[in-house]
Structure formats: C-alpha cells, structure tokens
Enzyme design. Structure first.
Site, PDB file in Angstrom:
ATOM      1  N   LYS A 183       0.992  -1.299   0.054  1.00  0.00           N
ATOM      2  CA  LYS A 183      -0.019   0.067   0.076  1.00  0.00           C
ATOM      3  C   LYS A 183       0.944   1.261   0.057  1.00  0.00           C
ATOM      4  O   LYS A 183       0.730   2.297   0.649  1.00  0.00           O
ATOM      5  CB  LYS A 183      -0.888  -0.173   1.275  1.00  0.00           C
ATOM      6  CG  LYS A 183      -1.902  -1.063   1.214  1.00  0.00           C
ATOM      7  CD  LYS A 183      -3.025  -1.051   2.259  1.00  0.00           C
ATOM      8  CE  LYS A 183      -2.294  -1.701   3.610  1.00  0.00           C
ATOM      9  NZ  LYS A 183      -2.891  -2.115   4.733  1.00  0.00           N
ATOM     10  N   ASP A 219      -5.503  -6.115  10.432  1.00  0.00           N
ATOM     11  CA  ASP A 219      -6.842  -5.553  10.359  1.00  0.00           C
ATOM     12  C   ASP A 219      -7.955  -6.403  10.105  1.00  0.00           C
ATOM     13  O   ASP A 219      -9.031  -6.543  10.669  1.00  0.00           O
ATOM     14  CB  ASP A 219      -7.111  -4.154   9.400  1.00  0.00           C
ATOM     15  CG  ASP A 219      -6.393  -4.625   8.095  1.00  0.00           C
ATOM     16  OD1 ASP A 219      -6.108  -5.714   7.663  1.00  0.00           O
ATOM     17  OD2 ASP A 219      -6.739  -3.556   7.500  1.00  0.00           O
TER      18      ASP A 219
END
Ligand code: BGC
Length: 478
Positions: A183, A219
């Site tokens: 990311k 997450d």
C-alpha cells in the site's frame, strides 16, 4: 454509511439484481471502441470459476508446511485461537496503522452492549511512508503519548493491541516479523524485524507513559473478532479499502505452520490469508489488463500484490484514470483534451468511482462534481456515460474477484452457513459493492450455502482490544 445485514439463499435470488449491473451489456451512449478498451475488465463466470480453482490451490500451499515457503498466499497463523465470548472486559489502548489514516484508540469493554471507544486520527505525513523505520515508530509513539496525556492515561499500565495491516509472520501474539511493505509504504529497516519490539522501543525511548504492547494483529483479524463479538457465526473477516485481504477460522490441525498444530487443545486458529499477493506467480494474468500492468510499474512494489492491485481502493482510481487518458489520446473522450490535474498520477481518487456510480441512470450530479474537481470542463453526456461505464468496469471486476476470494474460503472451510465481517472504504462507500459481492458469491457457491455480509464496526478498536484481552488472559494463565 451503515448497512443492515441481509441473509440470502439461492432461492431468494431473483433476476432483479441482474439488471442492477450492466453485465456485458453496453449502454447505447458508449462508443464501441471504448467498449472494446474495457473488455479486459469484464470477467465471465468461467473465468471466475477458474480464479476460485487457482486460489484454492494457492491457499492449500500456504497452509501446508512443505509448500509454505514457496506459496504466494502465505496464510499466516495469527495465533488468535479464541473467538470472543462476549465476556471480555477491561480497558485497552489500540493503534491502527495500515490504511489511509493512523489512529489511536482507547477501548473500554464494559459489557457486550456497552463498549466505550474514544479515538483520535492523526495526519500521517506522506514522507513517513518512505522514510526510516525509526522515524515511523517515533511518530507512532509521539501520537500515542499525546493521546495518553490528553486523556490522563500516562500513569496507567494499559495493555495495547497494535493493528498493523501488512504481511507479518507471527511467532506469537506479541511477536510479528514484517515480511514486506504494501500500500505505498517502503520505510527502511523494518522488513525482517519484529514490529512489536520496534514500537515498544519507541514507546520506551520516550519514557513518558507505561503502555505495554501485548498483541499485534492484522486488520482482517480485528474485523473478524469485532464482528464475532455480536455475531457468533462470524468466521471470515474481509477488508476492501486502501488494500484488500481476508482472514478466516481454520481447524488448528490444518494450520501446519503453527508449531502446536497437532497438539494444541484449541480446535481453531484464525488464518491471515494475505490474499493480496495472489497472482504474484503469474496465475492471474488471464484477468489482468494492460492498464493493470502500467499501474503495477509505478508502485513501490512492482510485481507484488497482484490481486490487491486489481481490487483495492488504492489502485481502482488510477486504473480508471489510465483508461480515460488512453481514450482521450485516441480522441474518444473529452474532445481529445483533458485537464492538467487529470494528467497527474493518482489524481483520480477511488472515492470518485463511488460518487460517479451513485448517480441515478441518466443523471450526472456527482459526476459533474468530480469532473469539476478534476478541472474538466464542457463535456457532453456521452463523455459522462463513458466515464461511468469505465468506473463500472473497474469496480465490478473488483467485486467479482473479491467474491471469488470469499467463495474459495467458504469452500475450503466446507461450511453451509457463515457470517462475514467486512470493513474498508470501497465496501462501505461504493453504492453497489455489497450487492455485486452478494450476487456473484451466490452464483459461485454450492446451492444451499447461506452467508451474511455484515459491516464490521471498529475492527481496529474493539477487535484489537479483544485480541489484547486474549493475550492478557493467556499470560495470566501461565
Ligand atoms: C496488507 C494486509 C491488509 C490489507 C488490508 C494489504 O496490503 O498486506 O495485511 O490486511 O492490505 O488493509
């Protein structure tokens, strides 16, 4: 946007949804050359079945000890073996790093119906994403300190759960080695290191708080745990936001990379699939387009996170921009010219896709707003239709691939009923993502398999606290 959850079975599925998505049908206002340019994004049922088959193989390789080292979908062991009971209590701190914002949270589990969460988002300077690891962890500790002092927590010995949403090889609940950045992050000196130590050292260097990092989690795991707190049948956690990934509850005996996989008294283990890396060995070329290859080249991790780059919010906007720029260059859109802004890489935010697709057919209110933000003036209805069509091509491929991933996991678990906890900006804000996901999953699943897609709130808050609670309780027993 909050969604209510809905339970669908095959029988409930009518033809109604079919008309929601312009599956393969070209709107009349769209030029046939534009239609041809996006064709590569339109994957059919046969290709989707092939994706499921290939992914099943890769997940099995990730789980097995013998093949794990060469597997692309790593299926990391999370070391979380207990789903919430609803009886967890206590006050925990949490850090959330890995999406578009960095957050510090204080979670007080008072009862199943009473969970207090106080949080603060911090502006994350982009320079930190590619700076030194030390600078990154010092920044995290500084924000944590500011939060603790503001809330008068500096003298409390609070346990902290660290939601660190990158591929991490965990060696315990409080030990995780970063395998690779994703990311857009590329901080030096972190890959190959235990990120819990790096964080704790930064906290201790400051010497102005008594926080103790007891757990690190992905997450997706936080999302699953948070959802399972209310939905006992939740067995899968999914993120479709800046990045994409899923985790699920596997039988401990199948988690061969866990040392105690044959001896553990606990029957389950949450597996962090890290499905973003699917395709890094070339098995997904049949669903990729030339635009995907251009996007890949300009990322800090070319050749990596192939599946994620087809699905997630970090890349969808840029894919749309590249198609549009190609159409402009071929004089098929915007009279062959465009704005300076539109020529900048990453200037087309993925949230624009959600905005543009939110307009009712034939209406262009949100579309006009996006165009004006991008400095594009004077375009006609066919241009707007074309833009919407390109957005739909990119977002529907994302939802289809995500559906393939979920179906692979459900088949692997061999269960007939499951709740899937989901978080992430793409799922939350795209007006049709939920429906598309549901529609394609239904088409791919065996008849009779029931599933429920539920927005999972506060995975990195409540979820992190629940994992930290497991860690604290585990220690208490020793
Ligand atoms: C990371 C995963 C994470 C996902 C969603 C990916 O880039 O590798 O660990 O779960 O993004 O945030």
């Amino acid at each position: 946007m909050k969604r209510t959850s809905r339970l669908f079975t095959h029988s409930l599925f009518g033809p109604v949804l079919k008309i929601l998505f312009r599956e393969g049908k070209m709107p009349s206002l769209v030029n046939t050359e534009i239609e041809a340019a996006v064709k590569g994004f339109l994957i059919d049922q046969e290709k989707m079945t092939e994706v499921v088959e290939r992914m099943t193989k890769e997940i099995k390789m990730g789980l097995a000890k013998d093949t794990h080292s060469r597997a692309v979908i790593k299926c990391f062991v999370s070391h979380v073996q207990d789903l919430p009971t609803g009886k967890e209590r206590g006050k925990y701190l949490a850090l959330d790093l890995g999406g578009s914002t960095f957050r510090v949270l204080l979670v007080n589990l008072l009862s199943v119906s009473d969970v207090e969460i106080v949080s603060k988002s911090f502006n994350f300077p982009v320079t930190l994403m590619s700076g030194s690891g030390k600078a990154l962890f010092d920044f995290l500790a500084e924000c944590l300190s500011e939060f603790c002092h503001y809330h008068g927590l500096q003298n409390e010995s609070l346990p902290l759960g660290f939601t660190f949403s990158f591929p991490v090889q965990q060696q315990g609940l409080s030990k995780g080695i970063l395998v690779a950045w994703t990311k857009g992050f590329s901080c030096e000196g972190v890959v190959g290191r235990n990120v819990v130590t790096l964080l704790q050292e930064a906290i201790d260097r400051r010497g102005d708080m008594k926080v103790n990092t007891v757990a690190i989690l992905n997450d997706t795991v936080g999302t699953l745990m948070s959802c399972a707190f209310y939905h006992p049948n939740c067995r899968i956690g999914l993120i479709v936001g800046t990045g994409s990934n899923a985790c699920y509850v596997e039988k401990t005996v199948n988690a061969e990379c866990f040392e105690g996989y044959q001896t553990s008294p606990k029957p389950s283990m949450i597996i962090n699939c890290e499905w973003g890396a699917f395709g890094d060995n070339g098995v997904l070329e049949f669903v990729r387009t030339t635009y995907d290859k251009i996007v890949d080249k300009v990322t800090p991790n070319p050749g990596k996170q192939t599946f994620e780059k087809c699905i997630s919010g970090m890349y969808m906007g840029e894919l749309v921009r590249l198609v549009v720029m190609d159409m402009v260059a071929r004089d098929l859109m915007f009279h062959g010219t465009t704005s300076e802004k539109m020529q900048e890489r990453w200037s087309f935010k993925s949230s624009y896709i959600s905005d543009i697709e939110s307009d009712a057919p034939g209406e262009y209110r949100s579309c006009n707003k996006v165009l004006s933000e991008l400095g594009i003036v004077g375009c006609q209805e066919p241009d707007k239709e074309a833009l919407r069509f390109i957005c739909e091509a990119v977002s529907s491929r994302s939802a289809k691939l995500c559906a393939c991933g979920l179906v692979t996991i459900i088949n692997k678990m061999n269960i007939n009923e499951v709740v899937i906890g989901i978080d992430g900006s793409v799922y939350r804000f795209h007006p049709k993502y939920h429906d598309m996901l549901q529609f394609h999953m239904k088409k791919l699943l065996k008849p009779g398999v029931k599933f429920e897609l539920v927005v999972s709130e506060d995975g990195s808050g409540r979820g992190a606290a629940l994992v930290a609670a497991t860690a604290v309780q585990g220690k208490a027993k020793l």
